[in-house]
Write an enzyme that holds these catalytic residues in place. Structure first.
Site, short mmCIF file in Angstrom:
data_model
loop_
_atom_site.label_atom_id
_atom_site.label_comp_id
_atom_site.label_asym_id
_atom_site.label_seq_id
_atom_site.Cartn_x
_atom_site.Cartn_y
_atom_site.Cartn_z
CD GLU A 1 -4.11 65.82 48.42
OE1 GLU A 1 -4.19 66.77 49.20
OE2 GLU A 1 -5.09 65.45 47.73
CG PHE A 2 -7.14 60.97 50.38
CD1 PHE A 2 -6.79 59.73 50.90
CD2 PHE A 2 -7.45 62.00 51.25
CE1 PHE A 2 -6.77 59.52 52.28
CE2 PHE A 2 -7.42 61.80 52.63
CZ PHE A 2 -7.09 60.55 53.15
CG PHE B 1 -9.78 51.76 42.85
CD1 PHE B 1 -10.36 52.97 42.50
CD2 PHE B 1 -8.41 51.68 42.92
CE1 PHE B 1 -9.58 54.08 42.24
CE2 PHE B 1 -7.62 52.79 42.66
CZ PHE B 1 -8.21 53.99 42.33
N GLY C 1 -6.84 43.75 35.79
CA GLY C 1 -5.81 44.17 34.84
C GLY C 1 -4.53 43.39 35.06
N GLY D 1 0.43 49.44 40.01
CA GLY D 1 1.81 49.92 40.14
C GLY D 1 1.80 51.35 40.62
CB CYS E 1 0.70 55.69 45.76
SG CYS E 1 1.16 57.34 45.26
NE ARG F 1 7.73 57.92 40.88
CZ ARG F 1 7.45 58.91 41.73
NH1 ARG F 1 8.28 59.22 42.67
NH2 ARG F 1 6.32 59.58 41.61
C1 UGA Z 1 -3.30 56.28 44.54
C2 UGA Z 1 -4.64 56.54 45.24
O1 UGA Z 1 -5.72 56.24 44.36
C3 UGA Z 1 -4.75 58.01 45.67
O2 UGA Z 1 -5.97 58.22 46.40
C4 UGA Z 1 -3.56 58.36 46.57
O3 UGA Z 1 -3.57 59.73 46.94
C5 UGA Z 1 -2.27 58.06 45.83
O4 UGA Z 1 -2.25 56.66 45.44
C6 UGA Z 1 -1.13 58.35 46.78
O5 UGA Z 1 -1.02 57.68 47.81
O6 UGA Z 1 -0.40 59.34 46.57
P1 UGA Z 1 -2.32 56.73 42.07
O7 UGA Z 1 -1.22 55.80 42.48
O8 UGA Z 1 -1.96 58.05 41.46
O9 UGA Z 1 -3.26 57.07 43.35
O10 UGA Z 1 -3.23 55.99 40.99
P2 UGA Z 1 -4.51 55.03 41.02
O11 UGA Z 1 -5.51 55.59 40.09
O12 UGA Z 1 -4.96 54.75 42.39
O13 UGA Z 1 -3.92 53.69 40.36
C7 UGA Z 1 -2.94 52.89 41.00
C8 UGA Z 1 -2.72 51.61 40.24
O14 UGA Z 1 -3.84 50.74 40.37
C9 UGA Z 1 -2.50 51.78 38.73
O15 UGA Z 1 -1.46 50.93 38.30
C10 UGA Z 1 -3.82 51.36 38.13
O16 UGA Z 1 -3.70 50.86 36.82
C11 UGA Z 1 -4.26 50.27 39.10
N1 UGA Z 1 -5.71 50.03 39.12
C12 UGA Z 1 -6.55 50.99 39.58
C13 UGA Z 1 -6.22 48.82 38.68
O17 UGA Z 1 -5.47 47.91 38.26
N2 UGA Z 1 -7.57 48.61 38.73
C14 UGA Z 1 -8.44 49.56 39.20
O18 UGA Z 1 -9.66 49.29 39.22
C15 UGA Z 1 -7.91 50.77 39.62
#
Ligand code: UGA
Length: 429
Positions: A151-152, A249, A253, A257, A260, A327
């Site tokens: 799942e993504f 992405f 920042g 965290g 995942c 988390r």
């Molecule tokens: C992530 C993946 O994006 C999903 O595709 C995947 O399904 C999921 O993990 C999983 O394995 O279950 P998620 O952890 O919900 O999803 O959130 P993200 O939007 O990916 O953000 C993760 C972290 O990266 C956050 O702390 C966010 O602030 C940080 N981030 C994201 C950045 O610092 N910069 C960015 O450009 C994008």
């Protein structure tokens, strides 16, 4: 078609509800009685925009129900999705004991041919173990298939991510499982990739690892931007317009965290090591991320001179906006380090404060951003919630003891903030 979703965490609950939304009959199972009770009363054990309404709609339509009985789910469904937790062990390897337990119970309860599908993120080759355990515990039925359907979805936009995916990955070992799974996903208009099980498992690990790499890469670039007088937002825009790279992405920042990326990264590093490969690249991605969180503290120190006895108002605690998930939130690492250096913390987050209080009981929680700003020596914005973008900054400044503003998510424009009289620093600008 009849679906059983075992595990009602973020992935299980959203996937189960969305399968019901596209017309299937879904039973969601969890051994946590409290959770099932909340769900049966129409409540939601997690915060996810739109989910409560979607659950209510599908329960009303008779397509979705919740139970603690795995036997009930197994006996009544063809597709058995495993979406239980795989928390990290001390050494970074994922703990797969919940998957083993579920496989055992499935084996014991199987009454006819079933397709057992891994939905949780699991190490490559987990599928083989799932098959072995089910074979050992199934007395009557030996005819079943194991599959992997990673799942993504992202927290905060989980429903639309699930319903409009970039791709559906189906790792199978038989034509029969392939045909059935393609039928299950037929209502979804997305490219479907059919692979072997190990490749499907690896697609998930490789995707999360590459996305984390993009974030650490832009965070490293942000440090160089600061040292060279460049602006990371302009750099990200210029780099991201290359279709081979993409702009997503590439937001610098305070580090990534959540449950995942940090967990999957260390799991992938240890899986690779077990397979005999030292994934140095990913170890560095992890190092850069850890440094990025502490770099935020250094910046605040640079703006305040000494941190001892300074009052710092933190805006945003969740690991990202639109979730209450704390988390592995960067805010925890940053706040702990600020406290270690003698600073006192006030904080506000629109939805994650109840969860935050359990992890950090020793900070002052405020009712909104203005109450947080009152009397502080600095503000540290750590999560880019929309409500913070609309703040009355004049009012905020008037409430602070010193107008020092650290913007860990580049929400505001440095020029405008300086013109308003803030001592302002973003990331890489
Ligand atoms: C992530 C993946 O994006 C999903 O595709 C995947 O399904 C999921 O993990 C999983 O394995 O279950 P998620 O952890 O919900 O999803 O959130 P993200 O939007 O990916 O953000 C993760 C972290 O990266 C956050 O702390 C966010 O602030 C940080 N981030 C994201 C950045 O610092 N910069 C960015 O450009 C994008």
């Amino acid at each position: 078609m009849k679906v059983c979703m075992i595990g009602t965490g973020y992935v299980g609950l959203v996937s189960g509800t969305c399968f019901a939304e596209i017309g299937h009959d879904v039973i969601c199972v969890d051994n946590d009685e409290k959770k099932i009770e909340i769900l049966n009363k129409g409540g939601l054990p997690i915060y996810e925009p739109g989910l409560e309404e979607l659950i209510a709609k599908n329960v009303k339509a008779g397509r979705l129900r919740f139970t603690t009985s795995i036997r009930e789910g197994v006996e009544n469904s063809l597709f058995l999705f495993i979406a239980v937790g795989t928390p990290p062990k001390e050494d970074g390897e994922p703990d797969l004991s919940q998957i083993e337990q579920v496989a055992e119970e499935i084996g014991d309860a199987m009454n006819e041919y079933k397709i057992i599908i891994e939905k949780s993120t699991v190490p490559v080759q987990t599928g083989k173990w799932v098959r072995t355990v089910i074979e050992r515990f199934s007395r009557k039925i030996k005819d079943f298939d194991v599959a992997s359907n990673p799942e993504f979805l992202r927290e905060g936009s989980a429903i639309s991510d699930f319903l409009n995916p970039d791709r559906v990955v189906l790792g199978v070992e038989s034509e029969r499982a392939k045909d059935k799974l393609l039928e299950l996903y037929k209502p979804m208009d997305a490219p479907k990739i059919v692979t072997d099980i190990s490749s499907a498992e690896l697609i998930k690990h490789a995707s999360n690892a590459l996305l984390s790499t993009k974030i650490s890469f832009i965070n490293a670039i942000s440090v160089i931007c600061e040292k060279s007088g460049a602006d990371v937002l302009q750099v990200a825009e210029g780099v991201g317009l290359d279709k081979r790279i993409g702009r997503e992405f590439l937001n610098a920042g305070v580090g990534f965290g959540g449950f995942c990326f940090p967990k999957d990264l260390s799991a992938f590093i240890s899986i690779a090591a077990k397979l005999g490969y030292d994934f140095r690249l990913l170890r560095e991605v992890e190092n850069i991320n850890n440094e990025q969180m502490l770099y935020a503290v250094k910046k605040l120190e640079g703006m305040l001179w000494n941190l001892r006895d300074k009052k710092i108002g933190v805006l945003g605690l969740a690991f990202k906006p639109n979730t209450d998930d704390m988390r592995f939130a960067p805010s925890i690492t940053i706040i702990r380090e600020l406290q270690r250096q003698g600073a006192r913390i006030k904080a506000f987050d629109p939805v994650s404060m109840d969860r935050a209080k359990q992890i950090m009981p020793d900070i002052e929680y405020c009712e909104d951003a203005y109450a947080t700003a009152k009397g502080v020596d600095a503000i540290a914005l750590l999560t880019e919630w929309d409500v913070f973008k609309e703040l009355d900054l004049e009012k905020i400044k008037g409430l602070m003891r010193q107008p020092v503003f650290f913007d860990g998510r580049n929400v505001f424009e440095p020029g405008k903030m300086a013109a308003m009289g803030f001592i302002y620093k973003g990331i890489g600008r």
